[in-house]
Design a protein around this motif. Sequence first.
Motif, mmCIF file in Angstrom:
data_model
loop_
_atom_site.group_PDB
_atom_site.id
_atom_site.type_symbol
_atom_site.label_atom_id
_atom_site.label_comp_id
_atom_site.label_asym_id
_atom_site.label_seq_id
_atom_site.Cartn_x
_atom_site.Cartn_y
_atom_site.Cartn_z
ATOM 1 N N SER A 198 23.183 -94.094 15.689
ATOM 2 C CA SER A 198 22.070 -94.643 16.482
ATOM 3 C C SER A 198 21.018 -95.310 15.615
ATOM 4 O O SER A 198 20.210 -96.101 16.110
ATOM 5 C CB SER A 198 21.410 -93.525 17.291
ATOM 6 O OG SER A 198 20.602 -92.699 16.448
ATOM 7 N N VAL A 203 19.625 -94.870 22.625
ATOM 8 C CA VAL A 203 20.939 -95.413 22.984
ATOM 9 C C VAL A 203 21.164 -95.229 24.469
ATOM 10 O O VAL A 203 20.630 -94.297 25.093
ATOM 11 C CB VAL A 203 22.069 -94.733 22.184
ATOM 12 C CG1 VAL A 203 21.923 -95.001 20.694
ATOM 13 C CG2 VAL A 203 22.123 -93.229 22.455
ATOM 14 N N LEU A 218 20.425 -85.903 22.923
ATOM 15 C CA LEU A 218 19.875 -87.171 22.432
ATOM 16 C C LEU A 218 18.462 -87.393 22.946
ATOM 17 O O LEU A 218 17.616 -87.939 22.231
ATOM 18 C CB LEU A 218 20.788 -88.328 22.848
ATOM 19 C CG LEU A 218 22.158 -88.377 22.155
ATOM 20 C CD1 LEU A 218 22.986 -89.533 22.695
ATOM 21 C CD2 LEU A 218 22.014 -88.490 20.643
ATOM 22 N N LEU A 222 16.059 -88.129 19.815
ATOM 23 C CA LEU A 222 15.750 -89.536 19.570
ATOM 24 C C LEU A 222 14.474 -89.931 20.316
ATOM 25 O O LEU A 222 14.157 -89.344 21.362
ATOM 26 C CB LEU A 222 16.909 -90.428 20.036
ATOM 27 C CG LEU A 222 18.186 -90.374 19.194
ATOM 28 C CD1 LEU A 222 19.267 -91.249 19.820
ATOM 29 C CD2 LEU A 222 17.922 -90.782 17.753
ATOM 30 N N PRO A 227 16.815 -98.781 25.150
ATOM 31 C CA PRO A 227 17.990 -98.657 24.282
ATOM 32 C C PRO A 227 18.387 -100.000 23.667
ATOM 33 O O PRO A 227 18.310 -101.045 24.319
ATOM 34 C CB PRO A 227 19.079 -98.141 25.225
ATOM 35 C CG PRO A 227 18.341 -97.520 26.368
ATOM 36 C CD PRO A 227 17.093 -98.332 26.530
ATOM 37 N N LYS A 229 21.395 -99.973 21.748
ATOM 38 C CA LYS A 229 22.843 -99.843 21.592
ATOM 39 C C LYS A 229 23.398 -99.082 22.785
ATOM 40 O O LYS A 229 22.701 -98.271 23.404
ATOM 41 C CB LYS A 229 23.201 -99.111 20.287
ATOM 42 C CG LYS A 229 22.709 -99.785 19.022
ATOM 43 C CD LYS A 229 23.108 -98.965 17.795
ATOM 44 C CE LYS A 229 22.605 -99.611 16.519
ATOM 45 N NZ LYS A 229 21.122 -99.559 16.429
#
Length: 350
Positions: A198, A203, A218, A222, A227, A229
Amino acid sequence: MTVFGCAGCDAVLSGQLAQVALPVHVHQKWGNGLLPVLMEPGTYAVDLEPSGPPWLSWSEIGADEAAARGVFAPARALSFGPPGAIVIAPGDARGTVLIPDRCGGCCCGLDGRDGPNLACAQCGQPVATRIDDCSLWQAVWFAPNAVRALPDNQPTGRTTGWDWQKWQSVPPVAPDGRWSPRWAAAVRAGLAHLLAASEGTPVALPNGPITDTFGHALDALLPAGTPTKTVTLAGPGLPTREFTGRILLVPQHPQTRERWLASTTAKTVPMPADAWKQLASSGEPLLLPVTGGLPDGVQRDDPLPRYPWEPLRPDWGVFLHTLARIPAVREPWLRRIYDRVKDHPYARPF
């Protein structure tokens, strides 16, 4: 096929075995009850990392020497013993006897704390360690320098093709409603690789089993935001698509551990073959009431599908072990996650 014998006297110490990839849950500690056998009967795997004494602390080793050994974040201690320990199912061991004064354990069995606890029945040399204590996967570990492969004329049993339809999938939920430890370990190792891929940015996950598997962790690890990706399941039997801007969840071959699509320039996240197949085929078929016999493809509505009775929590031990061996953990943002989990292993989402 391979048969292992005593390096001292050539006595046969195993049945005929086929080599497979080292299971991702090989060093997992789980719960406080007895775990099943680690290896399938008739198989063996090799741990390429050093094992056994001597052990050196991180301060004695230093970051540069540890990185040269493939460890990129601080660990309590690293083994400087020989690499190449061989693990088999206890039922595949032959010609060994227990060493009575090396049968220490924590609670319910043997944990190998006293060193090799199995000797060659013919010459008496220590050759292996039996593990069967609670919280540990049951296995026999041949010491790297104590055994050697004996000549055997049988086929190797190794295949390198991607015949994924023959792979077994791992059920996420155990019969008692708890998360399967094999599933938990596969997800935790995959989470470490997914975080590294990531690059510290949010993401996008597709709706369904991938979000159910990785979404909670996540979200906790994160930053929030748009996002950049998209995570996509990719592998044999799935439609080929444009991979630009995507992170690919791909299978590792169950025998060679090779990543599918290893030559791609896209970022790939390896998953054990059995866990990848579960994600690729986890859609539940519609339950249809019928009369008479059940036609092919129709699932019974009794028993109902298994559902867990608690949220999936990453196994912080497997997560840290995997993350420490990914070079990207040296980047400040990922090192902060590593240190946070290491210092507070039971905080959200663990």
